[in-house]
Write a protein that holds these residues in place. Structure first.
Motif, short mmCIF file in Angstrom:
data_model
loop_
_atom_site.label_atom_id
_atom_site.label_comp_id
_atom_site.label_asym_id
_atom_site.label_seq_id
_atom_site.Cartn_x
_atom_site.Cartn_y
_atom_site.Cartn_z
N THR A 177 0.81 -1.21 0.00
CA THR A 177 0.00 0.00 0.00
C THR A 177 0.85 1.27 0.00
OG1 THR A 177 -0.17 -0.22 2.40
CG2 THR A 177 -2.03 -1.00 1.10
N LYS A 178 2.16 1.13 0.23
CA LYS A 178 3.02 2.32 0.29
C LYS A 178 4.05 2.40 -0.82
CE LYS A 178 1.86 4.94 3.88
NZ LYS A 178 1.38 6.32 3.69
N ARG A 179 4.51 1.26 -1.34
CA ARG A 179 5.55 1.34 -2.37
C ARG A 179 4.89 1.51 -3.73
NH1 ARG A 179 10.10 -3.24 -3.22
NH2 ARG A 179 8.40 -4.03 -4.49
N LEU A 180 4.25 2.64 -3.88
CA LEU A 180 3.45 2.94 -5.07
C LEU A 180 3.68 4.40 -5.40
CD1 LEU A 180 0.05 1.35 -3.93
CD2 LEU A 180 1.54 0.47 -5.73
N GLU A 203 -0.31 -6.69 -10.93
CA GLU A 203 1.13 -6.51 -10.82
C GLU A 203 1.41 -5.03 -10.63
OE1 GLU A 203 4.91 -8.50 -13.06
OE2 GLU A 203 3.74 -7.13 -14.27
N THR A 204 2.29 -4.72 -9.71
CA THR A 204 2.51 -3.31 -9.43
C THR A 204 3.54 -2.74 -10.39
OG1 THR A 204 4.33 -3.70 -7.92
CG2 THR A 204 2.13 -3.74 -6.98
N LEU A 205 3.61 -1.42 -10.34
CA LEU A 205 4.59 -0.69 -11.12
C LEU A 205 5.99 -1.21 -10.85
CD1 LEU A 205 5.52 1.94 -12.68
CD2 LEU A 205 5.49 3.06 -10.46
N ILE A 206 6.28 -1.43 -9.58
CA ILE A 206 7.61 -1.86 -9.18
C ILE A 206 7.89 -3.27 -9.71
CG2 ILE A 206 9.09 -2.37 -7.20
CD1 ILE A 206 8.57 0.56 -7.51
N ASP A 207 6.91 -4.15 -9.62
CA ASP A 207 7.10 -5.51 -10.13
C ASP A 207 7.41 -5.49 -11.61
OD1 ASP A 207 6.60 -6.57 -7.65
OD2 ASP A 207 4.47 -6.86 -8.02
N THR A 208 6.66 -4.70 -12.36
CA THR A 208 6.87 -4.61 -13.79
C THR A 208 8.29 -4.10 -14.07
OG1 THR A 208 4.56 -4.01 -13.99
CG2 THR A 208 5.93 -3.67 -15.93
N ALA A 209 8.68 -3.07 -13.33
CA ALA A 209 10.00 -2.48 -13.52
C ALA A 209 11.10 -3.49 -13.22
CB ALA A 209 10.15 -1.26 -12.63
N MET A 210 10.92 -4.24 -12.14
CA MET A 210 11.95 -5.21 -11.76
C MET A 210 12.07 -6.31 -12.80
SD MET A 210 13.07 -3.69 -9.21
CE MET A 210 14.40 -4.78 -8.72
N THR A 211 10.92 -6.72 -13.35
CA THR A 211 10.93 -7.75 -14.39
C THR A 211 11.72 -7.26 -15.59
OG1 THR A 211 8.76 -8.44 -13.64
CG2 THR A 211 9.43 -9.19 -15.82
N LEU A 212 11.41 -6.04 -16.02
CA LEU A 212 12.12 -5.50 -17.18
C LEU A 212 13.60 -5.29 -16.86
CD1 LEU A 212 9.56 -2.94 -18.57
CD2 LEU A 212 10.11 -5.20 -19.44
N ASN A 213 13.88 -4.87 -15.65
CA ASN A 213 15.26 -4.61 -15.25
C ASN A 213 16.11 -5.86 -15.37
OD1 ASN A 213 17.16 -2.71 -14.16
ND2 ASN A 213 17.11 -3.89 -12.26
N ALA A 214 15.48 -6.98 -15.07
CA ALA A 214 16.21 -8.25 -15.14
C ALA A 214 16.60 -8.59 -16.58
CB ALA A 214 15.35 -9.36 -14.55
N ALA A 241 12.82 4.88 -11.18
CA ALA A 241 14.26 5.10 -11.37
C ALA A 241 15.06 4.66 -10.15
CB ALA A 241 14.52 6.58 -11.67
N GLN A 242 14.41 4.72 -8.96
CA GLN A 242 15.11 4.28 -7.75
C GLN A 242 15.31 2.78 -7.73
OE1 GLN A 242 12.64 5.60 -4.50
NE2 GLN A 242 12.75 7.75 -5.14
N LYS A 243 14.53 2.07 -8.51
CA LYS A 243 14.52 0.61 -8.38
C LYS A 243 15.23 -0.12 -9.50
CE LYS A 243 11.72 1.10 -4.84
NZ LYS A 243 12.10 0.79 -3.46
N VAL A 244 15.59 0.60 -10.56
CA VAL A 244 16.21 -0.10 -11.69
C VAL A 244 17.66 0.33 -11.85
CG1 VAL A 244 14.02 -0.38 -12.90
CG2 VAL A 244 15.44 1.62 -13.37
#
Lengths: 425, 312
Positions: free
Chosen positions: A314-317, B88-99, B119-122
Motif C-alpha cells: 500500500t506504500k511502495r506505489l 502486478e505493481t509498477l515496481i514488479d513490472t520495472a523489476m521484471t524489465l530490469n532483469a 528510477a530508484q529501483k532499476v
C-alpha cells in the motif's frame, strides 16, 4: 509480594501537577507511594538518577490490523510496539475488517488483548454500522461490552441528521464521539495539502476548507445536542480557531492532534515520499506552528500517534496511488520531546497531552502516578540520543515518517500494572 | 562537456548549461534526420525499452524512431491493458524489465512521481516520457528547440501558455525550462483550469486571451481532455472555444510573427481552430520533427556522456 522502588527519579505527573525529584514505590501492581525519599526494607531498588518517570502514555488513536489485516499489525504486535514507546494504554480504532460495530467484536478485541497484549487495549466502537455513515450502532450495548468511545473512524459522517442523532443518543450514554473531519466532495481525489508545492509536484491538493467546513458543522451540532465531542485529528490553524471559539461558547469539546502534524509539514513529502502521505494531509509550517502554540496553551488537548500500519503493497506505489497513514507508537514520545527540548511546550504539558488528559477525556483508569493508581509508567532518559532504525521497530509495518530521524530522549523501561513489559537492552 | 545526469526525470534539476547542451546536440540530430542515411551506430548494442502505462501513439513512436536512428534495439511495452490490470505493481513490472538488462527505460505513467519511483529501483537510465500532471521534459525541450530555431533565441521572448494548465505536465516543464532560458511566461486560462499558487510560479496570469496574447511571440496551446469539457471544469465546448479557443481574431492580438504551438493531439474546434492549426504561423509539424531530434539528443547524452552509463 516484592516492592519495586524507582529511586531518585525526576517525577513528572500532570495529574498531581508534579515535577519533582523523588522515589516511586510500586506494590501489588499499584503505586504505593510517589515522591518520597524512603526505600522500604526488602524492596527492589532501581536507581533512576537522571531519568524521568512519567505516567504511562495513553494513545487515543491507534489503528490495528486485527481482525482482517494481521499482516500489517496484530493486537499482540501493536502491544509490543506500544510498550517500546512507553504507551501503556491505547484506544483501538474500529476500522478493521470486519468493522468493530457489534458487541461480539468488542468482546473479541478484549479477549485477544487479555490473552496476548502486554499493554491495556481499549476498543472504540463504530458510531454507524460498517462505518458507512447511515445506521447507528448499539451505543449502550457496545459501551457495556467495553467500548470506551464512539467514532466513525477514518470516515466523516456526511449526513447532518445522522450525526445529530448519533450525538444526541451518545450523550445519554455518556460516550464521547471522536471525529476526523474531511469533506469528501471538496477533498475529491486530493492526496496532499493544496498549494504551490502540490502544484509543482502535479499532485491534486486537499483544500484546508475540506477539514474546516465539516468541523464547524460538528461543533455546531455538538453545541445543539450537548454531546461530548472530540475533534480527533486537526491539521490547520483555522481548525484551532474553531475549537477555541467553541470552547469559549461553553461547548463540551476537546481536540487532538497527531504527532506527525506537530512535527512535520508538507515540505517533508519532498520527492513523493509516501510515508508522509497522511490523512489529513501535512499542512504548512504556519499551521504546524499554530498547532504547537495551541498545544502549549491547552486549546489542543491531546497528542495521538494515529498509528496506522501500512505495508509495501500500500506504500511502495506512486504517491497518488499509495495509502494514507504512518506508524507512530514507538516514536511518539521522542518526537514530542523535540518540542520540550526546543522550548516550545513545557514537559508537564506534553505528558499531560499524552497521558493524563486523554485518560480523563475517555474515562480510563490511567494517566496518573498518585498512590493507589494502577502502576502504569515509563522510565525515560530525557537526553539519550538515538537514531530510528527500521530494523529495530517492533511494529509489523515499517511505514514511519521518522526513519533515520535523530531523536534526543528515549523510553528505557515501561511498566504496566507493576510488571515490566519493556526494558531497553 | 559531460552531461552529469543518469536519468532525465524532469526539467527541474537541469541547469541552463545542461539545457543548452541538449538543444545543441538536438540541432545535430536534426541534420542527421534530414539526410537520406538517417542512422548512426552510437547506441549500437544497447537496449531501449519504451514502457508506457498510459496510451500514447505519438510520443512512443517518436522515442522508438529516435532509438532506432541511434542504432539501439528498441522494444515497446504497452502496459495499459496488460499485467498491471492483473494486480502486478509498477515496481514488479520495472523489476521484471530490469532483469532483462535494458540500458535505458522510457517511461510514461498516469501518476506524478511514478518515473522517479521507478528510477530508484532499476539499474539503468530512465527517461520520463510524462508522469501524471508533473513533468514531460522531452516535450519542453522540443518546444524550446522549435522556438530557438524559428526565432533564433529564447531569452526575452514572451510565451503565452493557454488552456488546461492544471492538468498539464507540458505546462509545468515548459514554465521551468523557458523561464530558465530567460523567456517571460504568461498563462491564460479560466481559474478552474489553473493550479493553486500559479502566480507564485514565476508567471503572469491572465483570464482573457485578448489581454494575455497581446504582444506575445509564442502562443502555446494545451490540450483539453474531453471529460473535462462538459460541466466539471468548464461548462461546455462552445463556451470554452468562445473564450479560450485560438481563432484568427484572438491570434491577431499577438505579434504578427508569433508562433503557434500545440503538443498534440489537437482537439480542433475546442482549443484551436483548424485554420490556425494549419495556418502560416503554426509550427506544430516542426514540433513533431524536433521531438525525434530532442529524444535522440537526450538518450545519447544519458548513455554516452552521462555519469551513469550503461548498466553492468
Amino acid at each position: 509480594m516484592t516492592t519495586t522502588v524507582f529511586r531518585n527519579a525526576r517525577i513528572v505527573d500532570p495529574s498531581q501537577d508534579m515535577d519533582a525529584t523523588g522515589n516511586i514505590a510500586v506494590e501489588n501492581g499499584r503505586i504505593a507511594s510517589c515522591g518520597g525519599t524512603g526505600v522500604p526494607k526488602g524492596a527492589d531498588a532501581i536507581d533512576c538518577t537522571g531519568k524521568l518517570i512519567i505516567p504511562g502514555l495513553v494513545d487515543a488513536r491507534v489503528f490495528v490490523g486485527e481482525p482482517g489485516a494481521e499482516h500489517r499489525e496484530t493486537i499482540a504486535s501493536v502491544s509490543d510496539a506500544a510498550a517500546a514507546g512507553g504507551v501503556t494504554s491505547l484506544i483501538m480504532m474500529p476500522d478493521t475488517s470486519p468493522v468493530i460495530d457489534d458487541v461480539a467484536l468488542v468482546e473479541f478485541v478484549l479477549r485477544t488483548a487479555r490473552e496476548q497484549a502486554s499493554v491495556n487495549i481499549y476498543p472504540s466502537a463504530a458510531m454507524t454500522k460498517g462505518l458507512n455513515g447511515g445506521e447507528l450502532t448499539e451505543f449502550g450495548l457496545l459501551r457495556d461490552a467495553g467500548a470506551v468511545m464512539l467514532t466513525n473512524g477514518r470516515n466523516t459522517v456526511a449526513n447532518n441528521l445522522v450525526l445529530r442523532r448519533a450525538l444526541t443518543y451518545a450523550r445519554d450514554f455518556g460516550l464521547v464521539v471522536a471525529s476526523e473531519t474531511q469533506d469528501e466532495t471538496l477533498a475529491a481525489q486530493g492526496v496532499m495539502n493544496e498549494g504551490l508545492f502540490a502544484s509543482w509536484l502535479g499532485l491534486e491538493g486537499i483544500p484546508r476548507e475540506a477539514e474546516i467546513i465539516p468541523l464547524e458543522r460538528d461543533l455546531r451540532l455538538a453545541e445543539l445536542t450537548g454531546a461530548r465531542y472530540h475533534a480527533a485529528k486537526i491539521s490547520t490553524s483555522e481548525s484551532v480557531e474553531a475549537i477555541r471559539n467553541a470552547k469559549t461558547r461553553g461547548t463540551s469539546v476537546t481536540c487532538g492532534v497527531s504527532i506527525n502534524h506537530i512535527s512535520l509539514n508538507e515540505n517533508d513529502i519532498g520527492e513523493y515520499r509516501t510515508f508522509f502521505r497522511l490523512s489529513p494531509p501535512l499542512r504548512s509550517e504556519d499551521d504546524r506552528r499554530a498547532m504547537v502554540a495551541a498545544l502549549e496553551s491547552g486549546d489542543i488537548d491531546i497528542i495521538v500517534s494515529s498509528h496506522d500500519p501500512q505495508d509495501v503493497d500500500t506504500k511502495r506505489l506512486p504517491f497518488a496511488d499509495a495509502a494514507d497513514g504512518a506508524i507512530g507508537l514507538e516514536t511518539l514520545l521522542a518526537a514530542a520531546l523535540r518540542l520540550h527540548h526546543n522550548g516550545d511546550v513545557p514537559l508537564l504539558r506534553l505528558i499531560d497531552a499524552m497521558s493524563t488528559r486523554p485518560a480523563r477525556i475517555f474515562g480510563l483508569d490511567a494517566g496518573s502516578l498518585k498512590p493507589g493508581s494502577r502502576a502504569d509508567l515509563a522510565v525515560v532518559d530525557p537526553d539519550e540520543p538515538w537514531l530510528v532504525s527500521k530494523e529495530e521497530l517492533r511494529s509489523r509495518s515499517k511505514n514511519t515518517p521518522f526513519e533515520d530521524a535523530r531523536f534526543q530522549g528515549r523510553v528505557t523501561a515501561t511498566m504496566v500494572a507493576g510488571r515490566f513489559v519493556y526494558e531497553i537492552s | 562537456m559531460v552531461f552529469p545526469h543518469r536519468h532525465l526525470l524532469g526539467i527541474n534539476g537541469l541547469t541552463e548549461l545542461d539545457i543548452s547542451f541538449l538543444l545543441d546536440k538536438a540541432d545535430e540530430a536534426v541534420k542527421l534526420s534530414r539526410q537520406r542515411e538517417k542512422k548512426t551506430s552510437s547506441l549500437r548494442g544497447l537496449t531501449q525499452i519504451n514502457l508506457f502505462f498510459e496510451a500514447s501513439t505519438r510520443t512512443q513512436a517518436s522515442f522508438e524512431l529516435a532509438g532506432k536512428r541511434l542504432g539501439a534495439d528498441v522494444m515497446n511495452m504497452s502496459v495499459v491493458n496488460s499485467s498491471v490490470k492483473k494486480g502486478e505493481t509498477l515496481i514488479d513490472t520495472a523489476m521484471t524489465l530490469n532483469a532483462m538488462h535494458p540500458d535505458i527505460l522510457v517511461v510514461r505513467h498516469s501518476s506524478a512521481g511514478a518515473t522517479a519511483l521507478l528510477a530508484q529501483k532499476v539499474g539503468c537510465s530512465v527517461v520520463n516520457a510524462g508522469d501524471g500532471a508533473h513533468e514531460h521534459p522531452t516535450q519542453a525541450l522540443l518546444d524550446a528547440l522549435t522556438i530557438r530555431r524559428e526565432k533564433g533565441r529564447i531569452s526575452g521572448l514572451v510565451v503565452a501558455i493557454c488552456g488546461d494548465v492544471l492538468h498539464s505536465r507540458v505546462a509545468r516543464s515548459n514554465i521551468i525550462l523557458l523561464s530558465a532560458l530567460g523567456a517571460s511566461i504568461r498563462v491564460i486560462a479560466p481559474s478552474t483550469l489553473l493550479p493553486t499558487g500559479i502566480e507564485q510560479m514565476g508567471v503572469e496570469v491572465f483570464h482573457s486571451m485578448e489581454e494575455g496574447l497581446r504582444g506575445g511571440d509564442v502562443v502555446m496551446m494545451l490540450r483539453l481532455q474531453r471529460e473535462r469539457m462538459t460541466g466539471s471544469f468548464v461548462p461546455s465546448v462552445r463556451e470554452y472555444f468562445r473564450y479560450f479557443g485560438l481563432d484568427t481574431q484572438k491570434l491577431a492580438f499577438a505579434s504578427p510573427d508569433a508562433l503557434v504551438m500545440h503538443p498534440g493531439p489537437m482537439n480542433r474546434g475546442v482549443e484551436i481552430a483548424s485554420e490556425i492549426a494549419d495556418g502560416p504561423q503554426s509550427v506544430i509539424e516542426a514540433q513533431v520533427e524536433m521531438g525525434v531530434a530532442v529524444r535522440m539528443a537526450v538518450m545519447e547524452a544519458l548513455l554516452l556522456s552521462g555519469n551513469g552509463g550503461p548498466a553492468l
